[in-house]
Design a protein around this motif. Sequence first.
Motif, PDB file in Angstrom:
ATOM      1  N   ARG A  49      -4.215  18.222  -6.503  1.00  0.00           N
ATOM      2  CA  ARG A  49      -4.297  19.625  -6.917  1.00  0.00           C
ATOM      3  C   ARG A  49      -4.420  19.768  -8.432  1.00  0.00           C
ATOM      4  O   ARG A  49      -5.157  20.628  -8.923  1.00  0.00           O
ATOM      5  N   LYS A  50      -3.720  18.916  -9.168  1.00  0.00           N
ATOM      6  CA  LYS A  50      -3.691  19.081 -10.625  1.00  0.00           C
ATOM      7  C   LYS A  50      -4.867  18.416 -11.350  1.00  0.00           C
ATOM      8  O   LYS A  50      -5.190  18.806 -12.474  1.00  0.00           O
ATOM      9  N   PHE A  86      -2.355  16.350 -17.523  1.00  0.00           N
ATOM     10  CA  PHE A  86      -2.406  17.532 -16.664  1.00  0.00           C
ATOM     11  C   PHE A  86      -1.188  17.642 -15.749  1.00  0.00           C
ATOM     12  O   PHE A  86      -1.190  18.391 -14.782  1.00  0.00           O
ATOM     13  N   GLY A  87      -0.148  16.897 -16.081  1.00  0.00           N
ATOM     14  CA  GLY A  87       1.126  17.072 -15.391  1.00  0.00           C
ATOM     15  C   GLY A  87       1.207  16.496 -13.995  1.00  0.00           C
ATOM     16  O   GLY A  87       2.051  16.921 -13.200  1.00  0.00           O
ATOM     17  N   ALA A  88       0.358  15.522 -13.681  1.00  0.00           N
ATOM     18  CA  ALA A  88       0.433  14.888 -12.369  1.00  0.00           C
ATOM     19  C   ALA A  88       1.637  13.950 -12.313  1.00  0.00           C
ATOM     20  O   ALA A  88       2.094  13.453 -13.344  1.00  0.00           O
ATOM     21  N   PRO A  89       2.168  13.671 -11.118  1.00  0.00           N
ATOM     22  CA  PRO A  89       3.283  12.716 -11.003  1.00  0.00           C
ATOM     23  C   PRO A  89       2.888  11.348 -11.545  1.00  0.00           C
ATOM     24  O   PRO A  89       1.714  10.979 -11.547  1.00  0.00           O
ATOM     25  N   HIS A  90       3.876  10.595 -11.962  1.00  0.00           N
ATOM     26  CA  HIS A  90       3.608   9.276 -12.531  1.00  0.00           C
ATOM     27  C   HIS A  90       3.189   8.298 -11.435  1.00  0.00           C
ATOM     28  O   HIS A  90       3.920   8.087 -10.468  1.00  0.00           O
ATOM     29  N   ARG A 149       0.830  -1.195   0.000  1.00  0.00           N
ATOM     30  CA  ARG A 149       0.000   0.000   0.000  1.00  0.00           C
ATOM     31  C   ARG A 149       0.866   1.248   0.000  1.00  0.00           C
ATOM     32  O   ARG A 149       1.787   1.381   0.793  1.00  0.00           O
ATOM     33  N   GLY A 150       0.543   2.163  -0.924  1.00  0.00           N
ATOM     34  CA  GLY A 150       1.215   3.447  -0.956  1.00  0.00           C
ATOM     35  C   GLY A 150       0.233   4.535  -0.571  1.00  0.00           C
ATOM     36  O   GLY A 150      -0.596   4.368   0.312  1.00  0.00           O
ATOM     37  N   TYR A 151       0.296   5.658  -1.272  1.00  0.00           N
ATOM     38  CA  TYR A 151      -0.581   6.795  -1.017  1.00  0.00           C
ATOM     39  C   TYR A 151      -1.563   6.881  -2.179  1.00  0.00           C
ATOM     40  O   TYR A 151      -1.174   7.174  -3.308  1.00  0.00           O
ATOM     41  N   SER A 164       3.712  10.758  -0.424  1.00  0.00           N
ATOM     42  CA  SER A 164       2.507  11.524  -0.113  1.00  0.00           C
ATOM     43  C   SER A 164       2.492  12.862  -0.843  1.00  0.00           C
ATOM     44  O   SER A 164       1.422  13.369  -1.215  1.00  0.00           O
ATOM     45  N   ARG A 165       3.670  13.447  -1.068  1.00  0.00           N
ATOM     46  CA  ARG A 165       3.702  14.728  -1.784  1.00  0.00           C
ATOM     47  C   ARG A 165       3.258  14.570  -3.226  1.00  0.00           C
ATOM     48  O   ARG A 165       2.616  15.464  -3.786  1.00  0.00           O
ATOM     49  N   ASP A 166       3.588  13.422  -3.852  1.00  0.00           N
ATOM     50  CA  ASP A 166       3.098  13.167  -5.206  1.00  0.00           C
ATOM     51  C   ASP A 166       1.580  13.043  -5.219  1.00  0.00           C
ATOM     52  O   ASP A 166       0.905  13.527  -6.143  1.00  0.00           O
TER      53      ASP A 166
END
Length: 213
Positions: free
Chosen positions: A71-72, A41-45, A16-18, A63-65
Amino acid sequence: DNPSIWKRSARMSRGRGYRIIIEGLPEQASWQDLKDFAREFGAPHPRYTDVRYGKGTLEFEDSRDADDAVRKLDGRKIRPGRGARHDYPPTRVKVFDEDGGGRGRSRSSSRSRTPPRRRERRDRSRDRGRDRSRDRTRDRKERRRRDGSEEDDRRGRRDRDMRRKDDEGDRDDDRGRDRDDDRRRGDDEEDEKSRGKDDKDDKDDDEDRRRDD
């Protein structure tokens, strides 16, 4: 919905991740559409993507990703991905933290289902990796500085040796000139003595002739 797609996407997750949830997806939307949507829309992979019954899931290592993806992507319109064989009109979706229940857009790591100890171990591992990277960078800089200093020392020694050889050559030249000057002075003195002797012999001859007369 395509069960084979669910099975394929589910194998992408290991532990499990985020996770964030995408609601309001068209029934025809696939996990490939969701992945293209995040990229558009430029979200992290994401490391894991899934779509089931009009709801999508994106999972991230950090979690920051996940925060960045919320947000995006929240309020954006999803459309069929590249090369998709299905079609549906662009559809606006709602994106939120899995544990937030759609009540807000911000994600708190304290609400994550990842156990605190696991997060701490991951944070410590990340810190150690950064420390090792900084140490390697510092070592490289130190080696370059040391190599540059050693090269400067070698260059300085070569310059000093060349100057010393030049000075020795100049001194040899000076000594050679002094020897030449000495030889010339000796020759001049010998010539002067020889001329003086010849003059004396001439005077003696003149004196003898006068007496004979």
